[in-house]
Each structure stands twice: as structure tokens, then as C-alpha cells.
Design an enzyme around this catalytic site. Structure first.
Site, PDB file in Angstrom:
ATOM      1  N   SER A 242       0.550   3.374   3.251  1.00 24.23           N
ATOM      2  CA  SER A 242      -0.495   4.224   3.828  1.00 24.23           C
ATOM      3  C   SER A 242      -1.844   3.530   3.714  1.00 24.23           C
ATOM      4  O   SER A 242      -1.954   2.449   3.136  1.00 24.23           O
ATOM      5  CB  SER A 242      -0.536   5.566   3.108  1.00 24.23           C
ATOM      6  OG  SER A 242      -1.080   5.378   1.820  1.00 24.23           O
ATOM      7  N   LYS A 243      -2.859   4.211   4.242  1.00 26.21           N
ATOM      8  CA  LYS A 243      -4.211   3.647   4.305  1.00 26.21           C
ATOM      9  C   LYS A 243      -4.705   3.135   2.955  1.00 26.21           C
ATOM     10  O   LYS A 243      -5.448   2.159   2.895  1.00 26.21           O
ATOM     11  CB  LYS A 243      -5.189   4.709   4.812  1.00 26.21           C
ATOM     12  CG  LYS A 243      -5.280   4.757   6.322  1.00 26.21           C
ATOM     13  CD  LYS A 243      -6.656   5.256   6.734  1.00 26.21           C
ATOM     14  CE  LYS A 243      -6.706   5.464   8.228  1.00 26.21           C
ATOM     15  NZ  LYS A 243      -6.477   6.871   8.611  1.00 26.21           N
ATOM     16  N   ARG A 244      -4.301   3.809   1.874  1.00 29.28           N
ATOM     17  CA  ARG A 244      -4.833   3.378   0.579  1.00 29.28           C
ATOM     18  C   ARG A 244      -4.340   1.983   0.204  1.00 29.28           C
ATOM     19  O   ARG A 244      -4.855   1.362  -0.709  1.00 29.28           O
ATOM     20  CB  ARG A 244      -4.527   4.411  -0.519  1.00 29.28           C
ATOM     21  CG  ARG A 244      -3.090   4.472  -0.915  1.00 29.28           C
ATOM     22  CD  ARG A 244      -2.787   5.662  -1.817  1.00 29.28           C
ATOM     23  NE  ARG A 244      -1.358   5.840  -1.896  1.00 29.28           N
ATOM     24  CZ  ARG A 244      -0.584   5.223  -2.771  1.00 29.28           C
ATOM     25  NH1 ARG A 244      -1.102   4.402  -3.659  1.00 29.28           N
ATOM     26  NH2 ARG A 244       0.724   5.412  -2.754  1.00 29.28           N
ATOM     27  N   GLY A 246      -4.615  -0.463   2.246  1.00 30.33           N
ATOM     28  CA  GLY A 246      -5.405  -1.406   3.055  1.00 30.33           C
ATOM     29  C   GLY A 246      -5.111  -1.216   4.531  1.00 30.33           C
ATOM     30  O   GLY A 246      -4.865  -0.095   4.975  1.00 30.33           O
TER      31      GLY A 246
END
Ligand code: GLU
Length: 469
Positions: A242-244, A246
């Protein structure tokens, strides 16, 4: 029968690399079977779909070179077809109107959760006569459900192997909010049938939808396509990517300066392994060697280090003039000449993982960073000694004619002096004077890129710093 695959993204966010991989596997499978790869935008979820994400998906696919056959299909433009099939199912009594309110269904779901059973709605309204239903519809909202037949569904998944489902766990499947608002499982079945899709290759998050879709296929009398459910993409910590973690959208990778060929090469290796240890594949090789039945069942790891290393291998194989085109946007603010760009490309092509890194690696060539005079001194060397050595270097370099000032001439002229006076003592201050940094390429490489005039300027500037210090 001609093989036809599709990617069916919903425009509910930026195009995720997982979607790109699914698209690619569909593309590879279609191409290796001389079939067709299609695109359908699944925009029936009005609340979550946003128009602006559609170009993002199209651009992502185009950037990767995953060109689809024919016109793209928008699910929302096919609603009249969905409506016709819904009517057919209602007429043949395979589907019915369910008049339960959202509140009633939520209550039921809550109670089932308390009993630790997963939600299913077995609806007694399937027994309401058509006349009564028509009457009720005048004053009540109703959703359309399939009369789910209870049985075992067994299908052979090309990745997962034999998969078995007990449909009694499903309850009466919802098909549409009303005649003009089909829901995902129903719309997907109709659209795949209309496009004559033979193989559905998608993420394993859709595996639980498959028995529902098979029941709908059976109710409509369609042919059942083959299925292949791909393992999810995990981050290196094995959690869902996921976005966390990167960059996760194709657009992020485009901006960072990855090559689409390298990206595809990397995506192919998430969840699939060739028979040997080979890592670098061009698209033709992948079309030949990719094997859907050898896709692993366990989650595939998205290892950014591996992507960087693959991208680096692609960059290394490019000629500097080509690299120059890709790095130009990242050095825009310095207004570099083409000749400078080619020299920079030559200098950094071994080191560059992604094109955007050039900004940090090569910025000093265009604008000398601010640095402390003390950085100029090699180890414990005094300021005076450093000055002395730099003056020697300056004299040597000034004696080289401008038109033959390059890596060979500067090496030939300077190395004897460096050997005589101490390599560190001579080359360190020179390198710092030229780069302003503790770490950089060799001074000879930098001299070559900067040219005589700028090199001399920078050395004089360093001497000035030492005089002031
Ligand atoms: N629209 C679905 C998604 O975005 C894909 C459905 C499918 O492949 O069947 O995940």
C-alpha cells in the site's frame, strides 16, 4: 476459439501496480495464444468511480505498452444490455425482487456476526408472485437477487488448481439495485459474455466472487470461461502493498524515471518464475516463456531493490545519447546543453537506478554546492599543504590546451604529479574543489565533464576559500 482476455479496472483510484501486473499477465497470455487483450472500465459503482481516474488508467497502460484491442468498453455505457438480461432472469423466475430494507439487512448482518457466521441473506421474497411484486414495486424499493440454487461448485483454476465452493453459504446473491443499476457480479458476467472473454485472469481478491459469477453464468445459460486467480502483491514485510510502502501507482513510477520495459520485466517476475535463473527478459521473450500455470499460489513480493537493479541493468544497456533524453527533464532547471547531458549520461549510467536520481548525483556539475574549506584537506593535511597541492594542479591544468582537455590528457599530465606528491594529497582536494562534495566520481571524470574553463574556475574558488579560512 480465439483466446480473449481483459483487464477490467474500476476508476476508483490511481492505477496500482497490482492492476498493471494483472493487465500484463492478461496481455502475455493473450499474445502467446495469438488472441486478443481487451480493456473495460468498470465504472458502474457511481459513488466510488471518478472520471478523472480513467485517463490515469489509460495513460498507465499506454506507458507500459499494454495496448488493448479495439475500442475500450465502459461498463456504464452497456447498462441497457444489463437491463435486458435482468428482465430475462426475472421472467424466467431465476431472479426476484427483494423488498427488505437496508435497515433490515443490516440488522440481519449484525445478528449473524454475533453468531459468527458470515453474512448471507436467504430471502423469503423469492416466493412472492409476480403480480404481487409488481404491485409492491409501485410503492417500495427493491433490489434484484438471484434465486441461488444450493449445490457444490467445482472449477479448475489455472493457478490455484481445483477450487470447490458450497453455494449454500452465499445466500441469494444480489444482482442489481434496480433494473438500471446492475451490481458488480452481474455486470461483470454479462460484459465478459458480450466481449466473448475466454480467460478471466485477475487478482485472488476476486476468488470469492467466482462462485457467484458462475451461478449467474449458469442462470443466463452462458459458456463458462476459464479462471486464473493471481496471488496478491505483498510488500517486503509481507503485508499488503500500500501507499505507506512508497510508490504504488504506475504514475508514481513514471515520474520517478523508471523505464516501462524494466517495469514490465519486474512485474512479470512477481509471482512467476522462469525455469532457469534468467532475470532480464524483453517482451518477446516473455510472450514466449511466460507460463500461467507456473504462477505461484503464495503472494508475490514487490521488492523495490530488485526493480531498481533491473532498471539499472536496462539503463546500462542504453547509449548515452538515449539516456540523455530521459535525464533531461530532471536537470531542466540548469538548462543543460545536449553535449553536457550526454557527458552526464556517460558518467552516471553505471550508477543510475532511476533517471530522477540524476538530479542528486549530477546537480554539482551544473551548480557547485556550498562546502566548507576544511573539506578540501586530505585527512590531517594542513591548509597550507592543501593550497600548495592545488596550486600545482592548477598550473598543470592551465598548461593543457582547451581543445585537448579531456580525461586522457588530464590523467596523463596529473598522475605523475599525484604519484610524486601523494595521490590523496593531490587528488582529494582537486575532487572536492570540482564537486564540493565528500563523495563524487573521480576528478578526471569531472574535469572531462566540466571542461577547462569551469574546472579552473572551481579550483581558483577553492584556493580563495583556503586563503580566507
Ligand atoms: N473491476 C474489478 C477490479 O477493479 C475487476 C473485476 C474482474 O477482473 O473481474 O478489481
Amino acid at each position: 476459439m480465439k483466446v480473449r482476455t481483459r483487464i477490467a479496472p474500476s476508476p476508483t483510484g490511481h492505477m496500482h501496480v497490482g492492476t498493471a501486473r494483472t493487465a500484463f499477465f492478461n496481455y502475455l497470455f493473450a499474445k502467446q495464444n495469438h488472441g486478443e487483450f481487451l480493456l473495460r472500465i468498470e465504472d458502474t459503482d457511481i459513488e466510488r468511480s471518478k472520471k478523472e481516474y480513467e485517463p490515469d488508467i489509460l495513460n498507465g497502460l499506454k506507458w507500459l505498452g499494454l495496448n488493448w484491442e479495439g475500442e475500450l468498453v465502459r461498463q456504464s455505457e452497456k447498462v441497457s444490455i444489463h437491463t435486458n438480461y435482468l428482465k430475462k432472469l426475472l421472467e424466467s423466475k431465476k431472479a426476484f425482487y427483494c423488498f427488505h430494507t437496508t435497515e433490515e439487512l443490516e440488522e440481519e448482518q449484525k445478528n449473524q456476526a454475533l453468531e459468527k457466521i458470515s453474512f448471507k441473506h436467504e430471502c423469503e421474497h423469492k416466493n412472492i408472485s409476480s403480480e404481487e411484486a409488481t404491485n409492491k414495486l409501485k410503492t417500495n424499493n427493491a433490489i434484484i437477487r438471484l434465486k441461488t440454487p444450493y449445490k457444490k461448485i467445482i472449477f479448475k483454476d489455472l493457478v490455484k488448481g481445483e477450487v470447490e465452493f458450497d453455494t449454500s453459504l452465499l445466500g441469494d446473491i444480489s444482482l442489481a439495485k434496480n433494473l438500471d443499476t446492475p451490481l458488480y457480479n452481474f455486470a461483470v458476467v454479462v460484459d465478459d459474455h458480450e466481449s466473448e472473454i475466454t480467460h478471466i485472469i485477475r487478482g485472488e481478491d476476486h476468488l470469492s466472487n467466482t462462485p457467484k459469477q458462475i451461478l449467474i453464468i449458469e442462470a443466463l445459460g452462458f459458456n463458462q470461461p476459464e479462471y486464473a486467480h493471481l496471488p496478491l502483491i505483498l510488500a517486503t514485510d509481507r503485508s499488503k502493498l500500500s501507499k505507506r510502502h512508497g510508490a504504488v501507482s504506475v504514475n508514481d513510477f513514471t515520474k520517478l524515471g523508471y523505464l516501462p520495459e524494466a517495469m514490465l520485466n519486474f512485474l512479470a517476475l512477481i509471482g512467476w518464475h522462469p525455469k532457469d535463473e534468467k532475470e532480464i527478459f524483453n517482451i518477446e521473450e516473455l510472450i514466449k516463456e511466460f507460463d500461467l500455470t507456473r504462477v505461484q499460489k503464495a503472494g508475490g513480493i514487490f521488492d523495490i531493490e530488485k526493480l531498481n537493479s533491473i532498471n539499472n541493468q536496462y539503463i546500462k544497456n542504453m547509449v548515452p545519447a538515449e539516456i540523455a533524453k530521459f535525464i533531461a527533464p530532471y536537470l531542466d532547471m540548469y538548462n543543460p546543453t545536449e553535449a553536457q547531458l550526454i557527458k552526464v549520461a556517460h558518467l552516471f549510467r553505471e550508477r543510475l537506478n532511476i533517471f530522477s536520481e540524476v538530479k542528486e548525483l549530477a546537480g554539482f556539475i551544473f551548480a557547485l554546492p556550498i562546502y566548507e574549506a576544511s573539506l578540501l584537506s586530505w585527512k590531517e593535511s594542513s591548509k597550507e599543504k592543501t593550497k600548495e597541492k592545488l596550486e600545482v594542479v592548477l598550473n598543470v591544468l592551465e598548461s593543457i590546451p582547451e581543445d585537448s582537455f579531456d580525461i586522457d590528457s588530464t590523467t596523463t599530465e596529473l598522475m605523475p604529479k599525484a604519484n610524486e606528491l601523494g595521490r590523496g594529497e593531490v587528488l582529494w582536494p582537486l575532487r572536492v574543489a570540482l564537486s564540493g562534495m565528500a563523495k563524487s566520481p573521480s576528478p578526471f571524470e569531472i574535469l572531462d565533464v566540466l571542461g577547462k574553463k569551469e574546472s579552473i574556475n572551481r579550483i581558483k574558488k577553492a584556493l580563495g576559500k583556503l586563503n580566507e579560512a
